[in-house]
Design a protein around this motif. Sequence first.
Motif, PDB file in Angstrom:
ATOM      1  N   HIS A 153     -30.186  -7.128   2.961  1.00 48.12           N
ATOM      2  CA  HIS A 153     -31.281  -6.162   2.817  1.00 48.12           C
ATOM      3  C   HIS A 153     -30.713  -4.938   2.094  1.00 48.12           C
ATOM      4  N   ASP A 221     -37.220  -1.026   0.414  1.00 54.26           N
ATOM      5  CA  ASP A 221     -36.370  -2.062   1.013  1.00 54.26           C
ATOM      6  C   ASP A 221     -36.756  -3.439   0.483  1.00 54.26           C
ATOM      7  N   GLN A 223     -35.338  -7.796   0.433  1.00 51.55           N
ATOM      8  CA  GLN A 223     -34.431  -8.843   0.924  1.00 51.55           C
ATOM      9  C   GLN A 223     -34.039  -9.731  -0.247  1.00 51.55           C
TER      10      GLN A 223
END
Length: 383
Positions: A153, A221, A223
Amino acid sequence: MSRTANVTKLDYYEVLGVERTANDQELKTAYRKLALQYHPDRNPGNPEAEEQFKACSEAYQVLSDPQKRAAYDRFGHAGVNGGGPAAGGFDGSPFGGFEDLGDIFGDLFGFNVGGRGSRGGNSRVQKGRDVRCDLTLAFEEAVFGKETHVTIHRREACGDCNGTGAAAGRGPVTCGQCQGRGQVRYQQGFFSIARTCSACGGSGQVISDPCPTCRGDGRVDKQRNIAVHVPAGVEDGTRIRYQGEGDVGRFGGPAGDLYVVLSVQPHKFFERDGNDLHCAIPISFPQASLGTELTLPSLDGEVRLKIPEGTQSGKEFRVRGKGVPHLNEHGRGDLIVQIVVQTPTKLSKVQKELMRQLSDSLTVENTPTSRSSLFEKVKEIFS
């Protein structure tokens, strides 16, 4: 069976009191704090403070240089030729890595002394933070290497504002307090002092209408799956660095790095010592007396080991080239097998009688010896 090397120098990260993942700004802050604390001018006649000052200056000279830091992370002090003042470039001047006292005050308190001009430029630009990911490997995977993926992440540039932090179509505007210069200048006696503008943080621009997606940060953010190449021969605790794969920097700053930290699971009977593998194998008294040939498992197939007659318990045999590959080099270590002669604990009547007959036919000198001599013999066997 592990062997510990003599450590003659402190770890550079410990000297500065930072984590191994510390970024450039964290290194600089830690160094300048220590430099102010231990500088010889502030500690006249104190040799301990002078040594502390030299140590932190040496550590910063290495860790602030990306190439030297990479070499140190991989090979330790040997990777930077000892990392001493001559190798690290510390010039012995009153403030080592700082140009003068005004340089220190300017960085610590946000102003410049003596008309040195703006130091910050666009100080709003920030490097992204490093990202750590832990990866667990089986013993064999660490020995022979592995291609895999890790999920991380990290913060990436906001797609709605392209990383500016401002709402779409708006963009940053010129700071009204410093008029876009990033600094506010004051005149105090003979000194002209330029202090970083508190309104814009030194960038010369402010965001009047922040992006609703990233709330003015310019990043969001995400992933990601990252391909990881684990080279053959890595050890437990090895860190693999992927430059620029960490958090993206703010407002055009460089991205941080990704550090994949390896954790190697123990093997059920092999123990690693550098690039050699060690194991112990039990044999019977007749096998040790008469000799035998054993089939042993290794990490890449079975191997044959000939045990000569009269082998004593504790004897070690070396199988060449069946150890761990040298990291980023050619060749492998060895497999070292220790023989352990087992004494039977349960014998049948027939076996006992045979053992008595054998005992009567053998001549053993049960002559007392000194404890020190016996200790040395035992030490020879098990060292």
